[in-house]
Design an enzyme around this catalytic site. Structure first.
Site, PDB file in Angstrom:
ATOM      1  N   HIS A 270      20.226 -18.194   5.934  1.00 35.78           N
ATOM      2  CA  HIS A 270      19.461 -18.038   7.181  1.00 35.78           C
ATOM      3  C   HIS A 270      20.448 -17.664   8.271  1.00 35.78           C
ATOM      4  O   HIS A 270      21.575 -18.149   8.278  1.00 35.78           O
ATOM      5  CB  HIS A 270      18.763 -19.348   7.571  1.00 35.78           C
ATOM      6  CG  HIS A 270      18.281 -19.351   8.998  1.00 35.78           C
ATOM      7  ND1 HIS A 270      17.094 -18.804   9.368  1.00 35.78           N
ATOM      8  CD2 HIS A 270      18.882 -19.781  10.142  1.00 35.78           C
ATOM      9  CE1 HIS A 270      16.954 -18.902  10.692  1.00 35.78           C
ATOM     10  NE2 HIS A 270      18.026 -19.502  11.174  1.00 35.78           N
TER      11      HIS A 270
ATOM     12  N   GLU B 288      19.394 -23.254  17.732  1.00 29.15           N
ATOM     13  CA  GLU B 288      19.730 -23.648  16.360  1.00 29.15           C
ATOM     14  C   GLU B 288      21.114 -24.293  16.265  1.00 29.15           C
ATOM     15  O   GLU B 288      21.312 -25.225  15.492  1.00 29.15           O
ATOM     16  CB  GLU B 288      19.626 -22.427  15.441  1.00 29.15           C
ATOM     17  CG  GLU B 288      18.172 -21.945  15.318  1.00 29.15           C
ATOM     18  CD  GLU B 288      18.019 -20.706  14.460  1.00 29.15           C
ATOM     19  OE1 GLU B 288      16.876 -20.221  14.336  1.00 29.15           O
ATOM     20  OE2 GLU B 288      19.027 -20.212  13.903  1.00 29.15           O
TER      21      GLU B 288
ATOM     22  N   LYS C 128      21.573 -21.655   1.927  1.00 28.18           N
ATOM     23  CA  LYS C 128      20.374 -22.368   1.485  1.00 28.18           C
ATOM     24  C   LYS C 128      20.530 -23.004   0.100  1.00 28.18           C
ATOM     25  O   LYS C 128      21.465 -22.690  -0.641  1.00 28.18           O
ATOM     26  CB  LYS C 128      19.195 -21.394   1.490  1.00 28.18           C
ATOM     27  CG  LYS C 128      18.827 -20.871   2.881  1.00 28.18           C
ATOM     28  CD  LYS C 128      17.546 -20.051   2.841  1.00 28.18           C
ATOM     29  CE  LYS C 128      17.157 -19.540   4.224  1.00 28.18           C
ATOM     30  NZ  LYS C 128      15.850 -18.850   4.206  1.00 28.18           N
TER      31      LYS C 128
ATOM     32  N   TYR D  42      12.270 -25.394  11.465  1.00 29.69           N
ATOM     33  CA  TYR D  42      11.421 -24.207  11.293  1.00 29.69           C
ATOM     34  C   TYR D  42      10.070 -24.335  12.001  1.00 29.69           C
ATOM     35  O   TYR D  42       9.101 -23.673  11.611  1.00 29.69           O
ATOM     36  CB  TYR D  42      11.203 -23.934   9.796  1.00 29.69           C
ATOM     37  CG  TYR D  42      12.374 -23.267   9.105  1.00 29.69           C
ATOM     38  CD1 TYR D  42      12.754 -21.964   9.428  1.00 29.69           C
ATOM     39  CD2 TYR D  42      13.088 -23.918   8.105  1.00 29.69           C
ATOM     40  CE1 TYR D  42      13.812 -21.332   8.784  1.00 29.69           C
ATOM     41  CE2 TYR D  42      14.153 -23.289   7.448  1.00 29.69           C
ATOM     42  CZ  TYR D  42      14.505 -22.001   7.797  1.00 29.69           C
ATOM     43  OH  TYR D  42      15.545 -21.374   7.161  1.00 29.69           O
TER      44      TYR D  42
ATOM     45  N   ASN E 121      16.204 -17.107  -0.482  1.00 25.37           N
ATOM     46  CA  ASN E 121      16.980 -15.915  -0.118  1.00 25.37           C
ATOM     47  C   ASN E 121      18.385 -16.241   0.380  1.00 25.37           C
ATOM     48  O   ASN E 121      18.976 -15.476   1.130  1.00 25.37           O
ATOM     49  CB  ASN E 121      16.195 -15.033   0.851  1.00 25.37           C
ATOM     50  CG  ASN E 121      15.935 -15.704   2.176  1.00 25.37           C
ATOM     51  OD1 ASN E 121      16.229 -16.876   2.351  1.00 25.37           O
ATOM     52  ND2 ASN E 121      15.401 -14.959   3.129  1.00 25.37           N
TER      53      ASN E 121
HETATM   54  P1  CMP Z   1      14.781 -17.529   7.367  1.00 26.78           P
HETATM   55  O1  CMP Z   1      15.671 -16.559   8.065  1.00 26.78           O
HETATM   56  O2  CMP Z   1      15.396 -18.803   6.949  1.00 26.78           O
HETATM   57  O3  CMP Z   1      13.549 -17.834   8.315  1.00 26.78           O
HETATM   58  C1  CMP Z   1      12.271 -18.132   7.823  1.00 26.78           C
HETATM   59  C2  CMP Z   1      12.201 -18.082   6.354  1.00 26.78           C
HETATM   60  O4  CMP Z   1      10.919 -18.059   5.796  1.00 26.78           O
HETATM   61  C3  CMP Z   1      12.823 -16.800   5.866  1.00 26.78           C
HETATM   62  O5  CMP Z   1      14.212 -16.816   6.066  1.00 26.78           O
HETATM   63  C4  CMP Z   1      12.356 -16.748   4.429  1.00 26.78           C
HETATM   64  O6  CMP Z   1      13.234 -17.381   3.548  1.00 26.78           O
HETATM   65  C5  CMP Z   1      11.069 -17.530   4.500  1.00 26.78           C
HETATM   66  N1  CMP Z   1       9.964 -16.634   4.185  1.00 26.78           N
HETATM   67  C6  CMP Z   1       9.624 -15.527   4.841  1.00 26.78           C
HETATM   68  N2  CMP Z   1       8.566 -14.947   4.246  1.00 26.78           N
HETATM   69  C7  CMP Z   1       8.256 -15.712   3.174  1.00 26.78           C
HETATM   70  C8  CMP Z   1       7.288 -15.633   2.165  1.00 26.78           C
HETATM   71  N3  CMP Z   1       6.396 -14.649   2.144  1.00 26.78           N
HETATM   72  N4  CMP Z   1       7.276 -16.602   1.237  1.00 26.78           N
HETATM   73  C9  CMP Z   1       8.165 -17.613   1.288  1.00 26.78           C
HETATM   74  N5  CMP Z   1       9.117 -17.730   2.216  1.00 26.78           N
HETATM   75  C10 CMP Z   1       9.158 -16.787   3.145  1.00 26.78           C
END
Ligand code: CMP
Length: 139
Positions: free
Chosen positions: A116, A127, A10, A50, A113
């Site tokens: 993904h 995906e 990311k 998403y 984070n």
């Molecule tokens: P990802 O696996 O990319 O799939 C959905 C994403 O939403 C997840 O990782 C997080 O990065 C994001 N996400 C989940 N919960 C929150 C939150 N409370 N605030 C912001 N982003 C979130």
């Protein structure tokens, strides 16, 4: 069984030059990179990827973040690759991620984070097809 899963490095991670360190963790766990490209998603592309989260309160923030800087999208292949990739990533929230995982070592927050990974065989198929054609997957 040998599986393939879709991984995204990311914007928070590509921005901090962590691509190599993250790929090393996948490779050390026995996952092979069988396709890879660095792209800058448009907001529409991030939103489509998403789409399943469209009703979540963080959807707008997620789409803005994922289209803010380049990402590296990859297909990882290996024995039980979908679960293995999720183990190497660690919990979504870095505060809950286990020692040695990507998110424990590198993630900034729940949203930023660093990685993904597909969460099921069905998600992986969708995906991978979202980003790659069959010709681009080189096992
Ligand atoms: P990802 O696996 O990319 O799939 C959905 C994403 O939403 C997840 O990782 C997080 O990065 C994001 N996400 C989940 N919960 C929150 C939150 N409370 N605030 C912001 N982003 C979130």
């Amino acid at each position: 069984a040998t599986e393939r899963t879709l991984s995204i490095i990311k914007p928070d991670a590509t921005k901090r030059n962590l691509t190599g360190k993250i790929v090393s963790k996948f490779e050390d766990a026995g996952l092979r990179v069988v396709a890879s490209k660095r792209i800058h998603l448009s907001p529409a592309q991030a939103g489509a990827f998403y789409a399943e989260h469209a009703e979540r309160p963080f959807y707008g923030e997620l789409v803005d973040f994922m289209s803010s800087q380049p990402v590296v999208v990859q297909v990882l292949e290996g024995e039980g690759a979908i679960l293995k990739n999720r183990e190497v990533m660690g919990a979504t929230d870095p505060a809950e991620a286990a020692a040695g995982t990507i998110r424990k070592d590198f993630a900034v927050s729940k949203g930023e984070n660093s990685v993904h990974g597909s969460d099921s065989p069905e998600s992986a198929a969708r995906e991978i097809a979202f980003f790659f054609s069959g010709l681009e997957l080189v096992g």
